[in-house]
Every structure is written in structure tokens, then in C-alpha cells.
Write an enzyme that holds these catalytic residues in place. Structure first.
Site, PDB file in Angstrom:
ATOM      1  N   THR A 166       0.875  -1.180   0.000  1.00  8.94           N
ATOM      2  CA  THR A 166       0.000   0.000   0.000  1.00  8.94           C
ATOM      3  C   THR A 166       0.905   1.221   0.000  1.00  8.94           C
ATOM      4  OG1 THR A 166      -1.629  -1.186   1.319  1.00  8.94           O
ATOM      5  CG2 THR A 166      -1.847   1.210   1.213  1.00  8.94           C
ATOM      6  N   LYS A 220      -7.911   1.463  -2.899  1.00  7.84           N
ATOM      7  CA  LYS A 220      -7.535   1.017  -1.545  1.00  7.84           C
ATOM      8  C   LYS A 220      -7.690   2.162  -0.531  1.00  7.84           C
ATOM      9  CE  LYS A 220      -5.074  -1.138   1.692  1.00  7.84           C
ATOM     10  NZ  LYS A 220      -5.404  -2.357   2.352  1.00  7.84           N
ATOM     11  N   LYS A 253      -1.594   5.215   8.485  1.00  5.00           N
ATOM     12  CA  LYS A 253      -0.818   5.323   7.238  1.00  5.00           C
ATOM     13  C   LYS A 253      -1.766   5.491   6.041  1.00  5.00           C
ATOM     14  CE  LYS A 253       1.622   2.386   3.978  1.00  5.00           C
ATOM     15  NZ  LYS A 253       2.199   1.088   3.657  1.00  5.00           N
TER      16      LYS A 253
HETATM   17  P1  NAD Z   1       5.973  -5.708   7.284  1.00  6.97           P
HETATM   18  O1  NAD Z   1       6.695  -4.539   7.860  1.00  6.97           O
HETATM   19  O2  NAD Z   1       5.686  -6.889   8.134  1.00  6.97           O
HETATM   20  O3  NAD Z   1       6.764  -6.235   5.980  1.00  6.97           O
HETATM   21  C1  NAD Z   1       7.512  -5.432   5.110  1.00  6.97           C
HETATM   22  C2  NAD Z   1       8.795  -6.187   4.807  1.00  6.97           C
HETATM   23  O4  NAD Z   1       9.561  -5.429   3.845  1.00  6.97           O
HETATM   24  C3  NAD Z   1       9.691  -6.374   6.038  1.00  6.97           C
HETATM   25  O5  NAD Z   1       9.986  -7.748   6.211  1.00  6.97           O
HETATM   26  C4  NAD Z   1      10.918  -5.552   5.718  1.00  6.97           C
HETATM   27  O6  NAD Z   1      12.123  -6.099   6.257  1.00  6.97           O
HETATM   28  C5  NAD Z   1      10.932  -5.594   4.197  1.00  6.97           C
HETATM   29  N1  NAD Z   1      11.722  -4.551   3.585  1.00  6.97           N
HETATM   30  C6  NAD Z   1      11.857  -3.246   3.981  1.00  6.97           C
HETATM   31  N2  NAD Z   1      12.704  -2.602   3.144  1.00  6.97           N
HETATM   32  C7  NAD Z   1      13.098  -3.515   2.224  1.00  6.97           C
HETATM   33  C8  NAD Z   1      13.971  -3.453   1.094  1.00  6.97           C
HETATM   34  N3  NAD Z   1      14.592  -2.324   0.747  1.00  6.97           N
HETATM   35  N4  NAD Z   1      14.169  -4.592   0.378  1.00  6.97           N
HETATM   36  C9  NAD Z   1      13.548  -5.746   0.725  1.00  6.97           C
HETATM   37  N5  NAD Z   1      12.715  -5.871   1.783  1.00  6.97           N
HETATM   38  C10 NAD Z   1      12.494  -4.758   2.494  1.00  6.97           C
HETATM   39  O7  NAD Z   1       4.624  -5.117   6.670  1.00  6.97           O
HETATM   40  P2  NAD Z   1       3.339  -5.948   6.201  1.00  6.97           P
HETATM   41  O8  NAD Z   1       2.339  -5.957   7.294  1.00  6.97           O
HETATM   42  O9  NAD Z   1       3.775  -7.227   5.562  1.00  6.97           O
HETATM   43  O10 NAD Z   1       2.755  -4.940   5.101  1.00  6.97           O
HETATM   44  C11 NAD Z   1       3.321  -4.845   3.817  1.00  6.97           C
HETATM   45  C12 NAD Z   1       2.480  -3.889   2.991  1.00  6.97           C
HETATM   46  O11 NAD Z   1       1.147  -4.380   2.919  1.00  6.97           O
HETATM   47  C13 NAD Z   1       2.392  -2.481   3.562  1.00  6.97           C
HETATM   48  O12 NAD Z   1       2.437  -1.569   2.490  1.00  6.97           O
HETATM   49  C14 NAD Z   1       1.050  -2.463   4.278  1.00  6.97           C
HETATM   50  O13 NAD Z   1       0.483  -1.179   4.349  1.00  6.97           O
HETATM   51  C15 NAD Z   1       0.239  -3.385   3.378  1.00  6.97           C
HETATM   52  N6  NAD Z   1      -0.885  -4.057   4.037  1.00  6.97           N
HETATM   53  C16 NAD Z   1      -0.727  -4.629   5.259  1.00  6.97           C
HETATM   54  C17 NAD Z   1      -1.814  -5.255   5.876  1.00  6.97           C
HETATM   55  C18 NAD Z   1      -1.664  -5.905   7.225  1.00  6.97           C
HETATM   56  O14 NAD Z   1      -2.705  -6.234   7.827  1.00  6.97           O
HETATM   57  N7  NAD Z   1      -0.469  -6.137   7.731  1.00  6.97           N
HETATM   58  C19 NAD Z   1      -3.049  -5.288   5.231  1.00  6.97           C
HETATM   59  C20 NAD Z   1      -3.167  -4.730   3.948  1.00  6.97           C
HETATM   60  C21 NAD Z   1      -2.069  -4.103   3.371  1.00  6.97           C
END
Ligand code: NAD
Length: 286
Positions: free
Chosen positions: A87, A162, A237
Site C-alpha cells: 500500500t 484502496k 498510514k
Molecule cells: P511488514 O513490515 O511486516 O513487511 C515489510 C517487509 O519489507 C519487512 O519484512 C521488511 O524487512 C521488508 N523490507 C523493507 N525494506 C526492504 C527493502 N529495501 N528490500 C527488501 N525488503 C524490504 O509489513 P506488512 O504488514 O507485511 O505490510 C506490507 C504492505 O502491505 C504495507 O504496504 C502495508 O500497508 C500493506 N498491508 C498490510 C496489511 C496488514 O494487515 N499487515 C493489510 C493490507 C495491506
């Protein structure tokens, strides 16, 4: 398909696992050390993207997406689908898609709803932006990771839907919380309130599926000490993204703006790490 998957956090790891379990070859990369069942880990993002039929990213925000695209666009195979499920703001999504398209890839922005539970169960909803050709390439993968996907329009449209959806969700959740707090002060039984409102004109997802009051309605984070679920900081966010987008096109969103202010205060005053529905407790304390 031979798939690269970058960003194996709460959402990315189970999504990559489901793709591997469905028989695809998945090569993953994350900046933190992670292991995912069935996924071979690469040493860099570029290595994860090299020669793949599809490259999926699931990253925290738009600036990280931009920096990862700077690495993976030069490494990819022309004709590959570049699918971003993070997102992020609409501008970063469009810029990433333009960069990928200029290099001969088929970009799709495809943020999800359904949370970690949906990622694990493979029941996410994908809101996609891109060309019909790019969407056709990505769709079989959406079918594995989710239960529904919709092509909403050109690049950026997935992110636009979204943030509009989540702005409704925040506003409706605050409305439901205010009403339950008022009902409580008026001496109403929350179960009676639920039984009436969930089948009356006040019904909505926030009350019918995700009631913020413990012991009422289907099981929700309220029944689990407000453990997320969908964390308050992620809602903030998404609200921030909605307000940036609203400013950029001069759209009037007074309730969206007010919901953002309330979630800012809630996060600053102990909401971080709690489910977004826990705003009912913060409102009660005001
Ligand atoms: P998270 O923080 O658990 O995962 C993100 C991952 O990206 C981490 O493991 C981090 O180490 C990795 N990362 C950061 N910088 C990086 C880079 N330069 N190269 C490679 N990896 C890198 O977050 P999440 O909960 O998995 O969410 C991911 C996305 O999905 C976000 O944009 C969030 O808004 C969206 N989202 C999350 C949810 C939820 O319920 N968690 C629901 C819908 C959407």
C-alpha cells in the site's frame, strides 16, 4: 512461473509461501533475515528479480518501493509482470509503473485487503491498476493468493481504490464506536444494540463483521484484547495517503480529515500496536 518476491514480512511471507505451495518457483529477498517454506532466498533484490516471469513486491511504503524498483528494474526480463502489492501513495505507484513499463515490463499495482489472516489463508482481495494485458498475466497469481481481484483502471487505480475504501472504513469504525459509547452511557445493552443496528440502516462492515465491543457479534479483535487484526498505525498510514491524495486533486474530504486527526491522536496516546477498532476505548476516555 518463475517468481521473484521482495519484502517477506507479515503479509509477503505467507503470500510467497502460498505461491510456492501451488507449484511456482519462488525466489525471495528481504533486508532482514527471514526463511519462508518453499522459497529460495536471494542475496539481493536484483538477484531475486533476475530472469523471472513475475516480480512481486510487498513493502512498507512508497520511498522504499522507489528504491527497490531502482535495483530491480535493470535486473528484470522484458515481458515480465511487475506486481506491487504494497500500500503506497498513488504518485509512487504510478512512477514505479512508468519505470517498469519503460523497461519493457508489464506493471500492475495491486494492493490488498484481508490482512494477515487473508494472506495466510490465501483469501486476499486484490485491487489492481494496469493494462488488461498486465492484469491477465498477474491474475492467476492473484487467484492463488486471494479469492477476488478487480482490475480498477490504469496504473495507480488499485492504490486509489484502496485508500478510498480504507477512508470509508475509518469513518465508519469511528461512527460505530461513538454510537456504542453513547448507547452504553444511555444504559443500553450492547447485545441489544448490535441485534438492532446490524439488521437496520446503521449496518456496515465495522459493526456486522468487526464489532469493536467484546462479546458482541462475530469474533473480532475486541474479543482478543484488541490484538491486531489491522493495526491502528496501518490505518493511520492509509488515512495519511487518502489525505495526500485528496489534497493533490483538491477533493473535499472533511470526515476523512477528521478521522485522520483522531487516529493521529489515538496512535500518539497508546493506540500503536492495538487494533484500529480499539479507538472505542480511547474515545470513551476523552
Ligand atoms: P511488514 O513490515 O511486516 O513487511 C515489510 C517487509 O519489507 C519487512 O519484512 C521488511 O524487512 C521488508 N523490507 C523493507 N525494506 C526492504 C527493502 N529495501 N528490500 C527488501 N525488503 C524490504 O509489513 P506488512 O504488514 O507485511 O505490510 C506490507 C504492505 O502491505 C504495507 O504496504 C502495508 O500497508 C500493506 N498491508 C498490510 C496489511 C496488514 O494487515 N499487515 C493489510 C493490507 C495491506
Amino acid at each position: 512461473m518463475d517468481i521473484g518476491f521482495i519484502g517477506l514480512g507479515n503479509m509477503g511471507a505467507p503470500m510467497a509461501k502460498n505461491l510456492a505451495a501451488a507449484g511456482h518457483t519462488v525466489t525471495g529477498f528481504d533486508v532482514t533475515h527471514v526463511t519462508v517454506d518453499g522459497v529460495k532466498m536471494a542475496a539481493t533484490a536484483a538477484e531475486a528479480a533476475q530472469n523471472r516471469d513475475a516480480v512481486i513486491t510487498m513493502l512498507p511504503n512508497g520511498s522504499i518501493l522507489t528504491s527497490v524498483y531502482a535495483e530491480i528494474v535493470p535486473a528484470g526480463k522484458p515481458g515480465a509482470a511487475y506486481i506491487d502489492c504494497s500500500t503506497v501513495d498513488v504518485d509512487s505507484a504510478r512512477a514505479a509503473a512508468e519505470k517498469a513499463a519503460a523497461a519493457g515490463f508489464l506493471p500492475v499495482d495491486a494492493p490488498v485487503s484481508g490482512g494477515m489472516g487473508g494472506a495466510v489463508a490465501g483469501t486476499l482481495t486484490f485491487m489492481a491498476g494496469g493494462s488488461p494485458k498486465a492484469y491477465a498475466l498477474a491474475e492467476p497469481l492473484f487467484e492463488i493468493m486471494g479469492q477476488k481481484s478487480v482490475l480498477c483502471g490504469p496504473s495507480g487505480s488499485g492504490q486509489a481504490v484502496k485508500i478510498c475504501n480504507n477512508m470509508i472504513l475509518a469513518i465508519s469504525m469511528i461512527g460505530v464506536c461513538e454510537s456504542f459509547n453513547l448507547a452504553e452511557k444511555l444504559g443500553l445493552d450492547p447485545q441489544a444494540m448490535f441485534d438492532v443496528v446490524s439488521t437496520s440502516s446503521g449496518f456496515c462492515w465495522s459493526i456486522n463483521n468487526y464489532c469493536p465491543v467484546p462479546g458482541v457479534g462475530p469474533e473480532s479483535p475486541a474479543d482478543n484484547g484488541y490484538k491486531p487484526g489491522f493495526a491502528a498505525e496501518l490505518m493511520l498510514k492509509d488515512l495519511g495517503l487518502s489525505q495526500d491524495a485528496a489534497k493533490s486533486v483538491a477533493a473535499n474530504t472533511p470526515l476523512g480529515r477528521h478521522a485522520t486527526e483522531l487516529y493521529e491522536k489515538f496512535n500518539a496516546e497508546g493506540g500503536k500496536g492495538q487494533d484500529f477498532s480499539a479507538i472505542i476505548r480511547w474515545l470513551r476516555d476523552q
